[in-house]
Design a protein around this motif. Structure first.
Motif, short mmCIF file in Angstrom:
data_model
loop_
_atom_site.label_atom_id
_atom_site.label_comp_id
_atom_site.label_asym_id
_atom_site.label_seq_id
_atom_site.Cartn_x
_atom_site.Cartn_y
_atom_site.Cartn_z
N VAL A 177 0.85 -1.20 0.00
CA VAL A 177 0.00 0.00 0.00
C VAL A 177 0.88 1.24 0.00
CG1 VAL A 177 -1.69 1.34 1.32
CG2 VAL A 177 -1.97 -1.13 1.09
N ASP A 178 1.90 1.27 0.87
CA ASP A 178 2.82 2.42 0.94
C ASP A 178 3.58 2.63 -0.36
OD1 ASP A 178 2.02 2.96 3.52
OD2 ASP A 178 3.76 1.96 4.45
N ALA A 179 3.88 1.53 -1.07
CA ALA A 179 4.62 1.62 -2.33
C ALA A 179 3.70 1.89 -3.52
CB ALA A 179 5.40 0.33 -2.55
N HIS A 180 2.41 2.08 -3.27
CA HIS A 180 1.42 2.36 -4.32
C HIS A 180 1.33 1.24 -5.36
CE1 HIS A 180 0.96 6.34 -2.65
NE2 HIS A 180 2.26 6.51 -2.70
N VAL A 181 1.47 -0.01 -4.90
CA VAL A 181 1.27 -1.16 -5.78
C VAL A 181 -0.19 -1.13 -6.24
CG1 VAL A 181 1.19 -3.69 -5.80
CG2 VAL A 181 3.08 -2.51 -4.68
N PRO A 182 -0.46 -1.46 -7.50
CA PRO A 182 -1.84 -1.42 -7.99
C PRO A 182 -2.80 -2.20 -7.09
CG PRO A 182 -0.34 -1.81 -9.81
CD PRO A 182 0.47 -1.89 -8.55
N ALA A 183 -4.06 -1.77 -7.11
CA ALA A 183 -5.10 -2.35 -6.26
C ALA A 183 -5.19 -3.86 -6.43
CB ALA A 183 -6.45 -1.71 -6.57
N HIS A 184 -5.43 -4.55 -5.32
CA HIS A 184 -5.61 -6.00 -5.29
C HIS A 184 -6.67 -6.27 -4.23
CE1 HIS A 184 -3.63 -10.24 -4.82
NE2 HIS A 184 -4.78 -10.29 -5.45
N ASP A 185 -7.93 -6.31 -4.66
CA ASP A 185 -9.06 -6.36 -3.74
C ASP A 185 -9.82 -7.67 -3.85
OD1 ASP A 185 -8.64 -3.77 -2.82
OD2 ASP A 185 -9.93 -2.88 -4.33
N LEU A 186 -10.42 -8.03 -2.73
CA LEU A 186 -11.36 -9.13 -2.67
C LEU A 186 -12.72 -8.51 -2.42
CD1 LEU A 186 -11.13 -12.48 -0.87
CD2 LEU A 186 -13.02 -10.98 -0.38
N THR A 187 -13.69 -8.82 -3.26
CA THR A 187 -15.04 -8.29 -3.08
C THR A 187 -16.01 -9.46 -2.92
OG1 THR A 187 -15.70 -8.22 -5.40
CG2 THR A 187 -14.51 -6.31 -4.55
N PHE A 188 -17.04 -9.22 -2.13
CA PHE A 188 -18.08 -10.23 -1.93
C PHE A 188 -19.41 -9.50 -1.96
CE2 PHE A 188 -19.98 -13.32 1.46
CZ PHE A 188 -20.63 -14.06 0.48
N HIS A 189 -20.23 -9.90 -2.90
CA HIS A 189 -21.57 -9.30 -3.04
C HIS A 189 -22.58 -10.44 -2.98
CE1 HIS A 189 -25.15 -7.84 -5.17
NE2 HIS A 189 -24.85 -6.72 -4.55
N PHE A 190 -23.62 -10.25 -2.17
CA PHE A 190 -24.70 -11.23 -2.13
C PHE A 190 -25.99 -10.54 -1.74
CE2 PHE A 190 -22.57 -11.17 1.89
CZ PHE A 190 -23.50 -11.38 2.88
N SER A 191 -27.11 -11.15 -2.12
CA SER A 191 -28.40 -10.50 -1.88
C SER A 191 -29.50 -11.53 -1.65
CB SER A 191 -28.76 -9.59 -3.04
OG SER A 191 -28.83 -10.32 -4.24
N PHE A 192 -30.57 -11.04 -1.01
CA PHE A 192 -31.74 -11.84 -0.70
C PHE A 192 -32.99 -11.01 -1.04
CE2 PHE A 192 -28.42 -13.10 2.23
CZ PHE A 192 -28.45 -14.49 2.15
N PRO A 193 -33.98 -11.62 -1.69
CA PRO A 193 -35.22 -10.89 -1.96
C PRO A 193 -35.93 -10.51 -0.66
CG PRO A 193 -35.22 -13.02 -3.10
CD PRO A 193 -33.98 -12.94 -2.28
N VAL A 194 -35.81 -11.39 0.36
CA VAL A 194 -36.38 -11.11 1.67
C VAL A 194 -35.64 -11.96 2.71
CG1 VAL A 194 -38.22 -12.87 1.49
CG2 VAL A 194 -38.52 -10.93 3.01
N LEU A 195 -35.33 -11.36 3.84
CA LEU A 195 -34.71 -12.09 4.95
C LEU A 195 -35.82 -12.82 5.70
CD1 LEU A 195 -32.10 -9.55 6.38
CD2 LEU A 195 -31.72 -11.45 4.80
#
Length: 179
Positions: free
Chosen positions: A80-98
């Motif tokens: 991060v300090d060396a400004h290395v390009p982004a390397h992200d983990l994303t998690f997206h999930f959804s429910f019509p109703v809980l």
């Protein structure tokens, strides 16, 4: 006379603007570290703090509809300090109703996407993963407030709709506000 006076005032302001428009020395740049302090994930045996967690009620007519999106930075502090390009983990999930508290991936049709986005990888910058086993536990904020989500999943990489590679453990806990 008024015209000459106006020229003198204008000339003085012009000189003042030129005289004060030199270089400006500000404080040193501090690279912001994005951290929501709202949870963490464990991926490939390493724990990562979240830099974002979002809980959304996508259907205004269904107050228990939910969409979740979390992001963790997989880079080390040095990267991060060396400004290395982004390397992200994303998690997206959804429910019509809980309509439950515990959701089992192998029994429920949970719309989800786990993705590794590596801007430094020219060959495969995006890797998609599918949960094949595990659970998601949601402590819902029924009217408003903080909602806590825990998950423990087994993932497989997905290439052209085919699951490949060895199973990976992916777990975490996060919270977000429901308004």
């Amino acid at each position: 006379m008024k015209f000459e006076h106006a020229l003198i005032v204008f000339g003085s302001l012009f000189f003042l603007a030129i005289a004060t428009s030199g270089c400006y020395k500000g404080s040193d740049f501090d690279n912001p570290v994005y951290s929501c302090e709202c949870g963490s994930v464990t991926f490939q045996s390493t724990e990562y703090p979240l830099k974002m967690a979002e809980v959304v009620v996508p259907d205004s007519l269904e107050p228990l509809s939910r969409s979740y999106h979390i992001v963790a930075d997989l880079r080390s502090a040095e990267e991060v300090d060396a400004h290395v390009p982004a390397h992200d983990l994303t998690f997206h999930f959804s429910f019509p109703v809980l309509d439950d508290v515990v959701y089992y991936v192998q029994q429920e049709d949970i719309q989800h996407l786990v993705q590794i986005i590596d801007q430094g990888d020219d060959l495969i910058p995006y890797r998609n993963y599918q949960a094949t086993d595990g659970s998601i536990v949601i402590n819902p904020a029924y009217s408003a407030g903080v909602e806590v989500v825990e998950f423990n999943l087994t993932l497989r990489e997905q290439v052209d709709s085919i699951l490949v590679g060895l199973p990976l453990v992916f777990s975490g806990t996060f919270s977000g506000n429901v308004e």
